[in-house]
Design a protein around this motif. Structure first.
Motif, PDB file in Angstrom:
ATOM      1  N   SER A 355      32.627  45.212  40.738  1.00 19.14           N
ATOM      2  CA  SER A 355      33.422  45.561  41.915  1.00 19.14           C
ATOM      3  C   SER A 355      33.238  44.536  43.020  1.00 19.14           C
ATOM      4  O   SER A 355      34.212  44.116  43.673  1.00 19.14           O
ATOM      5  N   ASN A 356      32.009  44.119  43.260  1.00 24.26           N
ATOM      6  CA  ASN A 356      31.759  43.118  44.294  1.00 24.26           C
ATOM      7  C   ASN A 356      32.408  41.786  43.956  1.00 24.26           C
ATOM      8  O   ASN A 356      32.937  41.098  44.841  1.00 24.26           O
ATOM      9  N   LEU A 357      32.367  41.392  42.677  1.00 26.67           N
ATOM     10  CA  LEU A 357      32.999  40.129  42.275  1.00 26.67           C
ATOM     11  C   LEU A 357      34.506  40.173  42.503  1.00 26.67           C
ATOM     12  O   LEU A 357      35.101  39.230  43.054  1.00 26.67           O
ATOM     13  N   ILE A 358      35.145  41.258  42.066  1.00 23.10           N
ATOM     14  CA  ILE A 358      36.605  41.347  42.216  1.00 23.10           C
ATOM     15  C   ILE A 358      36.972  41.490  43.689  1.00 23.10           C
ATOM     16  O   ILE A 358      37.949  40.876  44.166  1.00 23.10           O
ATOM     17  N   ASP A 359      36.222  42.309  44.449  1.00 23.08           N
ATOM     18  CA  ASP A 359      36.506  42.477  45.870  1.00 23.08           C
ATOM     19  C   ASP A 359      36.361  41.151  46.605  1.00 23.08           C
ATOM     20  O   ASP A 359      37.169  40.807  47.478  1.00 23.08           O
ATOM     21  N   ASN A 360      35.329  40.373  46.257  1.00 24.23           N
ATOM     22  CA  ASN A 360      35.131  39.057  46.877  1.00 24.23           C
ATOM     23  C   ASN A 360      36.281  38.114  46.539  1.00 24.23           C
ATOM     24  O   ASN A 360      36.737  37.333  47.384  1.00 24.23           O
ATOM     25  N   ALA A 361      36.773  38.175  45.270  1.00 22.22           N
ATOM     26  CA  ALA A 361      37.896  37.321  44.867  1.00 22.22           C
ATOM     27  C   ALA A 361      39.174  37.703  45.598  1.00 22.22           C
ATOM     28  O   ALA A 361      39.967  36.830  45.988  1.00 22.22           O
ATOM     29  N   ILE A 362      39.380  39.020  45.813  1.00 20.19           N
ATOM     30  CA  ILE A 362      40.588  39.452  46.520  1.00 20.19           C
ATOM     31  C   ILE A 362      40.530  39.041  47.990  1.00 20.19           C
ATOM     32  O   ILE A 362      41.516  38.550  48.560  1.00 20.19           O
ATOM     33  N   LYS A 363      39.363  39.199  48.633  1.00 19.26           N
ATOM     34  CA  LYS A 363      39.244  38.891  50.056  1.00 19.26           C
ATOM     35  C   LYS A 363      39.351  37.404  50.342  1.00 19.26           C
ATOM     36  O   LYS A 363      39.942  36.987  51.334  1.00 19.26           O
ATOM     37  N   HIS A 364      38.747  36.591  49.483  1.00 15.97           N
ATOM     38  CA  HIS A 364      38.672  35.152  49.771  1.00 15.97           C
ATOM     39  C   HIS A 364      39.555  34.313  48.858  1.00 15.97           C
ATOM     40  O   HIS A 364      39.515  33.085  48.938  1.00 15.97           O
ATOM     41  N   GLY A 365      40.304  34.950  47.981  1.00 12.62           N
ATOM     42  CA  GLY A 365      41.138  34.202  47.040  1.00 12.62           C
ATOM     43  C   GLY A 365      42.566  34.006  47.464  1.00 12.62           C
ATOM     44  O   GLY A 365      43.407  33.626  46.638  1.00 12.62           O
ATOM     45  N   GLY A 366      42.876  34.305  48.732  1.00 11.07           N
ATOM     46  CA  GLY A 366      44.239  34.119  49.201  1.00 11.07           C
ATOM     47  C   GLY A 366      45.173  35.174  48.624  1.00 11.07           C
ATOM     48  O   GLY A 366      44.788  36.309  48.338  1.00 11.07           O
ATOM     49  N   ALA A 367      46.410  34.787  48.436  1.00 13.02           N
ATOM     50  CA  ALA A 367      47.430  35.729  47.942  1.00 13.02           C
ATOM     51  C   ALA A 367      47.642  35.601  46.441  1.00 13.02           C
ATOM     52  O   ALA A 367      48.585  36.181  45.897  1.00 13.02           O
ATOM     53  N   GLY A 368      46.798  34.871  45.762  1.00 10.59           N
ATOM     54  CA  GLY A 368      46.999  34.665  44.340  1.00 10.59           C
ATOM     55  C   GLY A 368      46.440  35.807  43.503  1.00 10.59           C
ATOM     56  O   GLY A 368      45.822  36.752  44.001  1.00 10.59           O
ATOM     57  N   ASP A 369      46.675  35.695  42.206  1.00  8.08           N
ATOM     58  CA  ASP A 369      46.161  36.703  41.276  1.00  8.08           C
ATOM     59  C   ASP A 369      44.670  36.489  41.021  1.00  8.08           C
ATOM     60  O   ASP A 369      44.135  35.386  41.175  1.00  8.08           O
ATOM     61  N   VAL A 370      44.031  37.576  40.600  1.00  8.50           N
ATOM     62  CA  VAL A 370      42.631  37.547  40.197  1.00  8.50           C
ATOM     63  C   VAL A 370      42.577  37.819  38.696  1.00  8.50           C
ATOM     64  O   VAL A 370      43.101  38.842  38.236  1.00  8.50           O
ATOM     65  N   GLN A 371      41.970  36.907  37.973  1.00 15.05           N
ATOM     66  CA  GLN A 371      41.895  37.032  36.514  1.00 15.05           C
ATOM     67  C   GLN A 371      40.500  37.509  36.111  1.00 15.05           C
ATOM     68  O   GLN A 371      39.495  36.858  36.420  1.00 15.05           O
ATOM     69  N   VAL A 372      40.426  38.652  35.421  1.00 11.17           N
ATOM     70  CA  VAL A 372      39.172  39.206  34.915  1.00 11.17           C
ATOM     71  C   VAL A 372      39.206  39.129  33.392  1.00 11.17           C
ATOM     72  O   VAL A 372      40.117  39.685  32.762  1.00 11.17           O
ATOM     73  N   THR A 373      38.226  38.460  32.804  1.00 10.36           N
ATOM     74  CA  THR A 373      38.205  38.234  31.356  1.00 10.36           C
ATOM     75  C   THR A 373      36.855  38.669  30.803  1.00 10.36           C
ATOM     76  O   THR A 373      35.807  38.300  31.356  1.00 10.36           O
ATOM     77  N   VAL A 374      36.900  39.443  29.727  1.00  8.68           N
ATOM     78  CA  VAL A 374      35.689  39.903  29.049  1.00  8.68           C
ATOM     79  C   VAL A 374      35.741  39.405  27.615  1.00  8.68           C
ATOM     80  O   VAL A 374      36.740  39.603  26.916  1.00  8.68           O
ATOM     81  N   ARG A 375      34.657  38.771  27.170  1.00 10.85           N
ATOM     82  CA  ARG A 375      34.603  38.217  25.819  1.00 10.85           C
ATOM     83  C   ARG A 375      33.250  38.543  25.185  1.00 10.85           C
ATOM     84  O   ARG A 375      32.244  38.730  25.866  1.00 10.85           O
ATOM     85  N   ASN A 376      33.237  38.551  23.882  1.00 11.07           N
ATOM     86  CA  ASN A 376      32.008  38.717  23.099  1.00 11.07           C
ATOM     87  C   ASN A 376      31.828  37.474  22.250  1.00 11.07           C
ATOM     88  O   ASN A 376      32.749  37.082  21.509  1.00 11.07           O
ATOM     89  N   ASN A 377      30.667  36.798  22.346  1.00  9.13           N
ATOM     90  CA  ASN A 377      30.433  35.584  21.579  1.00  9.13           C
ATOM     91  C   ASN A 377      29.081  35.661  20.886  1.00  9.13           C
ATOM     92  O   ASN A 377      28.418  36.703  20.903  1.00  9.13           O
ATOM     93  N   ASP A 378      28.669  34.542  20.287  1.00  8.67           N
ATOM     94  CA  ASP A 378      27.416  34.522  19.525  1.00  8.67           C
ATOM     95  C   ASP A 378      26.199  34.756  20.406  1.00  8.67           C
ATOM     96  O   ASP A 378      25.162  35.229  19.935  1.00  8.67           O
ATOM     97  N   HIS A 379      26.296  34.399  21.688  1.00  8.68           N
ATOM     98  CA  HIS A 379      25.139  34.507  22.580  1.00  8.68           C
ATOM     99  C   HIS A 379      25.106  35.842  23.327  1.00  8.68           C
ATOM    100  O   HIS A 379      24.144  36.117  24.038  1.00  8.68           O
ATOM    101  N   GLY A 380      26.140  36.658  23.208  1.00  7.40           N
ATOM    102  CA  GLY A 380      26.182  37.933  23.905  1.00  7.40           C
ATOM    103  C   GLY A 380      27.539  38.159  24.526  1.00  7.40           C
ATOM    104  O   GLY A 380      28.565  37.631  24.065  1.00  7.40           O
ATOM    105  N   ALA A 381      27.568  38.956  25.592  1.00  9.49           N
ATOM    106  CA  ALA A 381      28.817  39.296  26.274  1.00  9.49           C
ATOM    107  C   ALA A 381      28.995  38.425  27.508  1.00  9.49           C
ATOM    108  O   ALA A 381      28.026  38.036  28.169  1.00  9.49           O
ATOM    109  N   THR A 382      30.276  38.124  27.823  1.00  8.66           N
ATOM    110  CA  THR A 382      30.606  37.298  28.973  1.00  8.66           C
ATOM    111  C   THR A 382      31.747  37.948  29.743  1.00  8.66           C
ATOM    112  O   THR A 382      32.737  38.374  29.143  1.00  8.66           O
ATOM    113  N   ILE A 383      31.591  38.031  31.071  1.00  2.27           N
ATOM    114  CA  ILE A 383      32.678  38.460  31.940  1.00  2.27           C
ATOM    115  C   ILE A 383      32.880  37.397  33.004  1.00  2.27           C
ATOM    116  O   ILE A 383      31.916  36.878  33.575  1.00  2.27           O
ATOM    117  N   SER A 384      34.138  37.040  33.262  1.00  4.16           N
ATOM    118  CA  SER A 384      34.447  36.039  34.279  1.00  4.16           C
ATOM    119  C   SER A 384      35.502  36.599  35.223  1.00  4.16           C
ATOM    120  O   SER A 384      36.399  37.333  34.806  1.00  4.16           O
TER     121      SER A 384
END
Length: 464
Positions: A355-384
């Motif tokens: 929530s803090n990551l997305i809220d920070n992206a919305i507040k400081h990211g201007g009027a653009g879109d926010v992309q949230v991506t979740v992946r599973n790889n060999d080293h574990g889970a990744t969210i960006s």
């Protein structure tokens, strides 16, 4: 001073114990060599004596005393038997033939084996002899010189004496040298710690460049001091930031209260004054609540609250929750996932961090879109979480995770600089790695979680 500390050092005591054990082992080994060798030489001498005696007794048994005398004379005349001692005496102990001028007095009783002193034996001082009484009353003695054994014993004793002296000298030198070096390095650490206590955290333990365990210890202690100094600076910075962030709302609160104290307000103005005061107090309380929450997160025991959580489900819920806020700024929260992504953690804390990551992206990211991506790889889970805003300068990225740190140093815009600090605390608790990169334009923050490990038969740790 250093010598006195060296002699009182526990390292020197330990060195002395090791020297004593080593010396005992060496002397024990030399003692065994001495005993085994002397026993071997003595047994060999006894076997040779027994063989000579058997031949003489056999000659006596076949042809009587005359044959025995003849054989002994031949033996005495032959070369190569210089070490052999032969002696035949009559029943009255008068010498008939042999290497000695008289029968040794200690051997006039019975028969057997004995070591005897015989100074008149042609240069032989000590003899090993077998003696007995023949059937006709004659007395037969067959022996060998113990000169070789005595010389060997002398050599062993000399070696033991020199070895003991050399061992103690080298051990004392090594013990004092090693202890002196150890005490010297410890004293360098003690001197640095005393300097730190007196003048601050600016001192560091000197390195000698040997890359040994002492240099490694010094490097670790210096790294610890660097970390402590950094934490002290952060505490000071946090205190300054807290004072700065609270000074403005508290000043406004005092101004409103002073206005209410000096002026008579109508009900509408009073209502507005109270509402503004409550908003200011809520902001202050929110700051302290965020600080307390971060501290509690850092003090949590992961094993007590962690379960296997579906990161895809949690991130999807947060993205859906913040989509309306993004639409108000002219953008969207786009969510992309590869399916179920299990991580071991606390669902509520992960929800707050995302929530803090997305809220920070919305507040400081201007009027653009926010992309949230979740992946599973060999080293574990990744969210960006990526936005299209101005991003964070490279030199500021290592600071934005600190409490109350804000890129806008004037601190005129809303916010308290604790959002990313909470994300960092949650990531550290979950052993996740935070990476910041350019999104061209914008900022992309990525959390890399370790692979989830759970027991399939444990319902308490099942996927939630």
């Amino acid at each position: 001073m250093l010598l006195a500390r060296t002699l009182k050092s526990s390292t020197f005591t330990l060195a002395l114990v090791c020297v004593a054990l080593f010396s005992g082992a060496v002397f024990g080994l030399l003692g065994y060599v001495y005993w085994a060798t002397t026993d071997y030489v003595r047994n060999r001498c006894d076997r040779a004596i027994s063989a000579d005696r058997a031949l003489l007794v056999q000659a006596y048994g076949k042809a009587g005393r005359g044959a025995l005398v003849a054989l002994m004379n031949r033996r005495l005349a032959e070369r190569g038997f210089e070490g052999g001692i032969y002696l035949l005496a009559d029943p009255a102990w008068a010498v008939l033939v042999g290497s000695l001028k008289s029968w040794p007095a200690p051997l006039r009783a019975g028969h057997g084996w004995a070591d005897v002193e015989a100074p008149e034996a042609a240069g032989h001082l000590r003899l090993r002899a077998s003696y007995e009484t023949l059937p006709d009353g004659s007395h037969l003695l067959v022996g060998r010189s113990l000169d070789d054994l005595d010389r060997f014993v002398g050599i062993i004793k000399t070696a033991l004496a020199y070895g003991a002296t050399l061992t103690f000298v080298l051990a004392a030198f090594a013990g004092v040298s090693v202890t002196r070096r150890t005490v010297g390095r410890i004293e360098a650490i003690n001197a640095t710690t005393r300097a730190i206590m007196q003048s601050g955290l600016g001192k560091r333990i000197p390195l000698r460049g040997t890359k040994d365990e002492w240099d490694q210890l010094a490097e670790n202690l210096n790294a610890m001091l660097d970390r402590i100094e950094e934490l002290v600076r952060e505490v000071g910075q946090v205190s300054d930031n807290v004072a700065h962030d609270l000074r403005t709302p508290l000043t406004r609160l005092r101004g409103r209260l002073e206005k209410a104290y000096h002026h008579v307000l109508d009900p509408e103005d009073s209502h507005a004054l109270v509402a503004d005061t409550m908003r200011e107090l809520d902001a202050v309380l929110g700051t302290f609540s965020s600080l307390l929450r971060i501290s509690r997160i850092e003090a949590l025991d992961p094993r007590s609250t962690f379960r296997v959580v579906d990161l895809d489900q949690v991130a999807g819920e947060v993205a859906e929750l913040f989509d309306a806020a993004a639409e108000e700024k002219g953008g969207r929260v786009k969510f992309e996932s590869s399916g179920r992504v299990p991580v071991l953690g606390d669902r509520d804390l992960l929800f707050d961090a995302i929530s803090n990551l997305i809220d920070n992206a919305i507040k400081h990211g201007g009027a653009g879109d926010v992309q949230v991506t979740v992946r599973n790889n060999d080293h574990g889970a990744t969210i960006s979480v990526a936005d299209r805003g101005p991003g964070i300068p490279l030199e500021e990225r290592k600071h934005v995770l600190k409490r109350f740190y804000r890129i806008e140093h004037s601190r005129s815009s809303p916010g308290n600089g604790l959002g990313l600090s909470l994300v960092a605390a949650v990531a550290q608790l979950h052993e996740a790695h935070i990476e910041m990169g350019d999104n061209g334009p914008g900022l992309k923050i990525q959390l890399q979680f370790p692979a989830a490990e759970s027991s399939a038969g444990d319902p308490a740790r099942s996927l939630t």
